[in-house]
Motif scaffolding. Structure first.
Motif, PDB file in Angstrom:
ATOM      1  N   LYS A  56       0.841  -1.189   0.000  1.00  0.00           N
ATOM      2  CA  LYS A  56       0.000   0.000   0.000  1.00  0.00           C
ATOM      3  C   LYS A  56       0.880   1.243   0.000  1.00  0.00           C
ATOM      4  CE  LYS A  56      -3.994  -2.036   2.349  1.00  0.00           C
ATOM      5  NZ  LYS A  56      -4.905  -1.927   3.515  1.00  0.00           N
ATOM      6  N   ARG A  57       0.282   2.354  -0.468  1.00  0.00           N
ATOM      7  CA  ARG A  57       1.044   3.594  -0.517  1.00  0.00           C
ATOM      8  C   ARG A  57       0.207   4.752   0.021  1.00  0.00           C
ATOM      9  NH1 ARG A  57       4.189   6.639  -5.542  1.00  0.00           N
ATOM     10  NH2 ARG A  57       5.923   7.372  -4.265  1.00  0.00           N
ATOM     11  N   CYS A  81       6.610   4.212   7.417  1.00  0.00           N
ATOM     12  CA  CYS A  81       5.959   3.431   6.353  1.00  0.00           C
ATOM     13  C   CYS A  81       6.682   2.098   6.159  1.00  0.00           C
ATOM     14  CB  CYS A  81       5.945   4.225   5.054  1.00  0.00           C
ATOM     15  SG  CYS A  81       4.723   5.558   5.010  1.00  0.00           S
ATOM     16  N   TRP A  86       4.578  -0.546   4.256  1.00  0.00           N
ATOM     17  CA  TRP A  86       3.984   0.304   3.228  1.00  0.00           C
ATOM     18  C   TRP A  86       5.096   0.792   2.309  1.00  0.00           C
ATOM     19  CZ3 TRP A  86      -1.046   3.167   3.187  1.00  0.00           C
ATOM     20  CH2 TRP A  86      -2.005   2.547   3.994  1.00  0.00           C
ATOM     21  N   ALA A  87       4.743   1.101   1.089  1.00  0.00           N
ATOM     22  CA  ALA A  87       5.711   1.633   0.133  1.00  0.00           C
ATOM     23  C   ALA A  87       6.161   3.026   0.568  1.00  0.00           C
ATOM     24  CB  ALA A  87       5.102   1.685  -1.268  1.00  0.00           C
ATOM     25  N   ASP A  88       7.240   3.513  -0.045  1.00  0.00           N
ATOM     26  CA  ASP A  88       7.706   4.862   0.258  1.00  0.00           C
ATOM     27  C   ASP A  88       6.575   5.860   0.036  1.00  0.00           C
ATOM     28  OD1 ASP A  88      10.227   4.038   0.923  1.00  0.00           O
ATOM     29  OD2 ASP A  88      11.100   4.433  -1.039  1.00  0.00           O
ATOM     30  N   PRO A  89       6.399   6.800   0.948  1.00  0.00           N
ATOM     31  CA  PRO A  89       5.274   7.743   0.809  1.00  0.00           C
ATOM     32  C   PRO A  89       5.474   8.692  -0.370  1.00  0.00           C
ATOM     33  CG  PRO A  89       6.711   8.397   2.609  1.00  0.00           C
ATOM     34  CD  PRO A  89       7.195   7.058   2.157  1.00  0.00           C
ATOM     35  N   VAL A 112      -3.574   6.169  -4.667  1.00  0.00           N
ATOM     36  CA  VAL A 112      -3.016   5.851  -3.353  1.00  0.00           C
ATOM     37  C   VAL A 112      -4.108   5.283  -2.450  1.00  0.00           C
ATOM     38  CG1 VAL A 112      -1.201   7.583  -3.547  1.00  0.00           C
ATOM     39  CG2 VAL A 112      -3.392   8.198  -2.500  1.00  0.00           C
TER      40      VAL A 112
END
Length: 375
Positions: A56-57, A81, A86-89, A112
């Motif tokens: 997820k992002r 994250c 979670w992926a890089d914001p 997103v």
């Protein structure tokens, strides 16, 4: 027929069955070999099933003027994250020309899973307005003086890391949106006016409170530099300067009922109840009850202001000439001279007429321990 004839018939039938059975066995083996040669190996299915889903992002719409070290903020966002897989914001900075509206639209277009507002109440309002009806959750990260929506939802307001954890892992709460239209009569004339119309600039969402008169004047005259130094106390000098200005005539109509006309210093319409300093100005207000709470304040002097303050502190719901309370889904406000208007602390202009309505449960907010009413 003779016994010998029946014997030969039996032998013939047995041979026929044997030939049919042999044919079926051979055909089955041929089909098996064909299927095994054309079908992917079992391991290939396992490999696809075991592949991890995409992470997820989150998009973070940040007001860079609120932070001395934005690189440190970015690092904290990325670390939290990563710790929660979670992926890089996606970090999108606001500008003086776009305080969050366009950045939020861009984030939603990129698909997103979560959008966080990191800035003051104005940043939160801009992000939230664009997210109304999207179904994508909004995360509230502390970055301003008030953080009023977060305070009303009992969320972290002094710890960025903890607030982001809540946004990534918390529960969804659907809250109402209030919509305020400046001079609605003029807006109706402008609808359909085509390119160049200012109709879109007259309708504004709010999620905490909107108002006209004294409260807007206080917010308009409060120094941003003073707010950054001493916090909500910066509103006190502005309040003292404006509290004894002339009253104006206001006519209030709620839910299409009979209009009421009185003298006033300010009108406040709230979706939430708490304001700066932890004061519960609208004690009955709930952000997800499909109702707006309205107060009209009209004190004439210092003694009357003291009486109003006492009623606010004690959460008295008694209506007097100095403080009147209403609950409604729609409200129309008309004043006899133009007054400054604010929505969630943002000055949006001056007007002599306002139309306000509530849109129930259209914004999804990630909360820590609030009621979960949909996810």
């Amino acid at each position: 027929m003779s016994a010998e004839t029946w014997t030969w018939i039996g032998i013939g039938v047995a041979v026929l069955f044997a030939l049919v059975g042999a044919y079926l066995v051979v055909s089955s083996r041929e089909e098996g070999r064909h299927a095994s040669s054309s079908r992917p190996a079992r391991d290939s299915f396992r490999q696809g099933e075991d592949a991890p889903p995409p992470r997820k992002r989150v998009a973070v719409v940040v007001n860079p003027t609120k932070f001395d070290d934005l690189d440190a903020v970015r690092a904290t966002l990325a670390r939290v994250c990563a710790e929660h897989d979670w992926a890089d914001p996606l970090v999108l900075e606001t500008t003086p020309h776009d305080v969050g509206f366009g950045q939020t639209r861009s984030a939603l277009e990129q698909g997103v899973d979560l959008v966080c507002a990191l800035g003051g109440d104005g940043t939160v309002r801009a992000v939230a307005q664009e997210m109304v009806g999207s179904g994508v959750p909004l995360g509230l990260l502390p970055g301003g003086t008030g953080n009023l929506l977060a305070r009303n939802l009992e969320m972290p307001v002094d710890d960025l890391e903890r607030a982001l954890v809540v946004a990534l892992t918390g529960r969804n709460r659907h809250i109402d949106a209030g919509w305020l239209t400046l001079d609605p009569d003029h807006l109706e004339l402008e609808e359909g006016a085509g390119e160049g119309s200012t109709a879109g600039e007259r309708r504004h969402a709010f999620f905490v409170m909107a108002g006209l008169g004294l409260d807007a004047a206080i917010m308009d005259s409060t120094s941003e530099q003073l707010k950054s130094r001493i916090g909500w106390g910066a509103y006190v000098p502005a309040g003292l300067r404006n509290m004894l200005t002339d009253r104006f005539k206001v006519t209030l109509t709620t839910d299409g009922g009979p209009p009421e006309t009185k003298r006033a210093r300010m009108v406040v319409i709230g979706n939430c109840g708490k304001i700066t300093g932890g004061i519960d100005l609208l004690p009955d207000a709930e952000p997800d009850d499909g109702t707006l709470d309205v107060i009209v304040l009209a004190p004439r002097g210092v003694a009357a202001w003291a009486s109003v303050a006492a009623r606010v502190v004690t959460k008295s719901d008694r209506t007097t000439g100095n403080l009147s309370r209403y609950r409604c889904q729609t409200a129309h406000v008309e004043v006899d001279e133009p007054q400054r208007v604010q929505v969630d602390g943002d000055i949006v202009g001056e007007a002599t007429r306002l139309a306000v309505e509530v849109q129930p449960r259209v914004l999804v907010v990630r909360t820590e321990n609030g009621r979960s009413n949909g996810s």
